[in-house]
Design a protein around this motif. Structure first.
Motif, mmCIF file in Angstrom:
data_model
loop_
_atom_site.group_PDB
_atom_site.id
_atom_site.type_symbol
_atom_site.label_atom_id
_atom_site.label_comp_id
_atom_site.label_asym_id
_atom_site.label_seq_id
_atom_site.Cartn_x
_atom_site.Cartn_y
_atom_site.Cartn_z
ATOM 1 N N SER A 144 -10.173 5.136 4.387
ATOM 2 C CA SER A 144 -10.968 4.550 3.306
ATOM 3 C C SER A 144 -10.493 5.061 1.947
ATOM 4 N N LEU A 145 -9.994 6.284 1.907
ATOM 5 C CA LEU A 145 -9.405 6.786 0.668
ATOM 6 C C LEU A 145 -8.078 6.097 0.375
ATOM 7 N N ARG A 146 -7.292 5.853 1.420
ATOM 8 C CA ARG A 146 -5.982 5.227 1.230
ATOM 9 C C ARG A 146 -6.116 3.793 0.723
ATOM 10 N N TYR A 147 -7.082 3.042 1.260
ATOM 11 C CA TYR A 147 -7.205 1.623 0.900
ATOM 12 C C TYR A 147 -8.310 1.361 -0.121
ATOM 13 N N HIS A 148 -8.836 2.402 -0.718
ATOM 14 C CA HIS A 148 -9.895 2.225 -1.722
ATOM 15 C C HIS A 148 -9.360 1.409 -2.895
ATOM 16 N N PRO A 149 -10.167 0.505 -3.452
ATOM 17 C CA PRO A 149 -9.695 -0.354 -4.561
ATOM 18 C C PRO A 149 -9.132 0.419 -5.740
ATOM 19 N N ASP A 150 -9.581 1.659 -5.957
ATOM 20 C CA ASP A 150 -9.045 2.437 -7.078
ATOM 21 C C ASP A 150 -7.617 2.907 -6.837
ATOM 22 N N LYS A 151 -7.219 2.996 -5.547
ATOM 23 C CA LYS A 151 -5.878 3.489 -5.213
ATOM 24 C C LYS A 151 -4.959 2.389 -4.696
ATOM 25 N N LYS A 183 -4.298 -1.464 -4.986
ATOM 26 C CA LYS A 183 -4.685 -2.593 -5.826
ATOM 27 C C LYS A 183 -4.419 -3.950 -5.176
ATOM 28 N N LYS A 184 -3.222 -4.155 -4.624
ATOM 29 C CA LYS A 184 -2.870 -5.488 -4.134
ATOM 30 C C LYS A 184 -2.466 -5.471 -2.660
ATOM 31 N N GLU A 185 -1.224 -5.086 -2.401
ATOM 32 C CA GLU A 185 -0.704 -5.087 -1.034
ATOM 33 C C GLU A 185 -0.064 -3.750 -0.719
ATOM 34 N N VAL A 186 0.010 -3.453 0.570
ATOM 35 C CA VAL A 186 0.607 -2.209 1.007
ATOM 36 C C VAL A 186 1.331 -2.458 2.325
ATOM 37 N N CYS A 246 -4.730 -5.116 0.494
ATOM 38 C CA CYS A 246 -5.511 -3.880 0.510
ATOM 39 C C CYS A 246 -6.983 -4.135 0.828
ATOM 40 N N ALA A 247 -7.549 -5.168 0.215
ATOM 41 C CA ALA A 247 -8.969 -5.458 0.449
ATOM 42 C C ALA A 247 -9.213 -5.837 1.903
ATOM 43 N N LYS A 248 -8.264 -6.573 2.483
ATOM 44 C CA LYS A 248 -8.386 -6.971 3.886
ATOM 45 C C LYS A 248 -8.346 -5.743 4.791
ATOM 46 N N LEU A 249 -7.443 -4.813 4.499
ATOM 47 C CA LEU A 249 -7.345 -3.598 5.297
ATOM 48 C C LEU A 249 -8.606 -2.751 5.157
ATOM 49 N N ARG A 259 -11.299 -4.154 7.318
ATOM 50 C CA ARG A 259 -11.070 -3.863 8.739
ATOM 51 C C ARG A 259 -11.456 -2.429 9.068
ATOM 52 N N VAL A 260 -11.068 -1.504 8.207
ATOM 53 C CA VAL A 260 -11.399 -0.099 8.437
ATOM 54 C C VAL A 260 -12.916 0.098 8.433
ATOM 55 N N THR A 261 -13.592 -0.567 7.501
ATOM 56 C CA THR A 261 -15.051 -0.468 7.436
ATOM 57 C C THR A 261 -15.694 -1.024 8.702
ATOM 58 N N LEU A 262 -15.197 -2.197 9.145
ATOM 59 C CA LEU A 262 -15.718 -2.806 10.363
ATOM 60 C C LEU A 262 -15.504 -1.890 11.565
#
Length: 458
Positions: free
Chosen positions: A148-155, A157-160, A174-177, A180-183
């Protein structure tokens, strides 16, 4: 060609033809959320919920549905009537085709595969968190925090770039990932949802949420919000199996001192990810009991309702010996119960009931228990009964308790030793008493000298 191209008098409906199954057989899970090019005409879509989407007015109004039995696909295409098709192979692949006909007139139809949407149901939530399926809650929480830290919107932004389980790399949003992590954490971080997922996949988790929401409940459930639901719910009440009651024999020493006792039970477990497999870890797995699932039924044209139905399970099960750690607390007695949540027999798509273990004390060679008191018998000689005695009794913790009398002891007399009984459960610093009952061992016969001595004294 477009379906239903023949003109018909207004107000008349096309013949419905033979009936179609109400649900979607497990063999056709792969067809859900796929798009196809129909009759070299337009694109159509098989929805995961049984909806059939096509660029015709009746389908756009939600009147088109699809279902399937073990080998055949049925499309109820509004005014165009019922269509029956079979796939050239059972997978969503570029070379897969659907071939069949419209039932009412036998007109042939076909479709070529275009694409399959990536659904939450197709994800392996353990892989999303980078874990295996034997991890505990501590490891799940640790992995969630890291991702959640890795894919947080602040870190992010777009794709990874991410590495898949098969070792290949791909670029993901990033938002999609993050979703998924949250789910994955919302499901695996809750033991009830996790067992539903392990035994029936994400669809079973969703069904559990929907069933419980139907029973009402207050508050907000963030998990149900992920699936578009609202309101709170009792935790897993709608899909919970029965409890199993077992008995565990324990020693009086264990009840006095407290101990962890291993108890072996044999129970049915669902073999995770073994549907359609019989190799490796799935080799010892067989058929699971039938499942009760929610299926869609068409009560009349345009009216679809959900009902429960017993269906064959696609999952596999096996009998497995499980060791339960029974924590026997100090002072517990016969009839005390220990509960092991979700450790009863497993069934696909169902939260197992609890194993309720009832303690039963084993017989002890020296002591009998009555509440928090201990009772023991002591046999004295006639000399000890008349002149007094001092004896040691080995207690349950191995120490020696002294029992002494200086007066005459009568047969059947008892002596109470305060604080030498069992510890009070929940208050182990307090103890019951030890009650010693005396029996007198009389001599079998007296010698002449002994007889004279007794006569002179009395």
């Amino acid at each position: 060609r477009r379906p239903g191209r023949r003109r018909r008098p207004r107000g008349r409906r096309a013949p419905r033809g033979p009936s179609a199954p109400s649900g979607i057989h497990d063999n056709f899970d792969w067809l859900k959320a796929t798009s196809w090019h129909w009759n070299a005409w337009r694109d159509v879509r098989f929805g995961a919920d049984g909806r059939f989407e096509a660029p015709t007015p009746d389908c756009q109004q939600g009147q088109c549905k699809w279902s399937a039995d073990e080998s055949t696909i049925y499309i109820r295409w509004g005014q165009a009537g019922l269509h029956k098709l079979r796939p050239t192979k059972m997978e969503a692949a570029a070379d897969t085709r659907l071939k069949g006909k419209r039932v009412q007139d036998g007109e042939k139809c076909s479709a070529t595969f275009l694409s399959k949407e990536e659904r939450d149901e197709d994800l392996d939530l353990y892989e999303v968190l980078g874990l295996d399926d034997e991890v505990d809650q501590k490891e799940i929480k640790k992995a969630y925090r890291k991702l959640s830290l890795r894919y947080h919107p602040d870190k992010c932004k777009k794709e990874v770039e991410v590495t898949k389980a098969d070792g290949t790399t791909t670029t993901e949003d990033c938002a999609k990932l993050m979703n998924r992590v949250t789910l994955a954490y919302e499901v695996l971080g809750d033991e009830d949802k996790r067992i539903l997922y392990d035994t029936g996949g994400l669809e079973s988790v969703k069904e559990g949420v929907e069933e419980d929401e139907g029973r009402g409940g207050g508050g907000m459930d963030p998990f149900s919000m992920l699936f578009g639901g609202g309101g709170g719910r009792p935790r897993g009440g709608g899909k919970r199996g029965p409890d199993a009651r077992v008995e565990l024999a324990v020693s009086l020493e264990d009840m006095y001192l407290g101990n962890v006792v291993d108890a072996a039970i044999t129970r049915r477990v669902v073999c995770r990810k073994c549907a359609g497999r019989s190799d490796g870890k799935c080799a010892g797995c067989g058929r699971c009991p039938n499942e009760v699932r929610m299926v869609q039924r068409e009560m009349r044209p345009g009216m679809i309702v959900q009902q429960q139905e017993e269906v064959h399970s696609k999952e596999k099960c096996k009998n497995e010996e499980t060791i339960l750690k029974a924590h026997v607390e100090r002072g517990m007695g016969t009839g005390a119960e220990l509960s092991f949540p979700r450790m009863s027999e497993q069934r696909p798509g169902q939260i197992p009931g609890n194993v309720v273990m009832t303690l039963k004390q084993k017989a002890h060679p020296r002591f009998k228990r009555s509440g928090d008191d201990l009772h023991a018998d002591m046999v004295l000689t006639l000399k000890e009964a008349l002149l007094g005695f001092s004896r040691g009794v080995e207690h349950l913790d191995g120490r020696t308790v002294t029992v002494a009398q200086t007066k005459i002891t009568k047969p059947g007399e008892t002596k109470r030793l305060k604080g030498e009984g069992m510890p009070h459960h929940n208050f182990p610093s307090e103890f019951g008493d030890l009650v010693v009952k005396f029996q007198i061992k009389m001599p079998a016969q007296l010698s002449g000298a002994q007889r004279e001595a007794v006569e002179s004294l009395f």
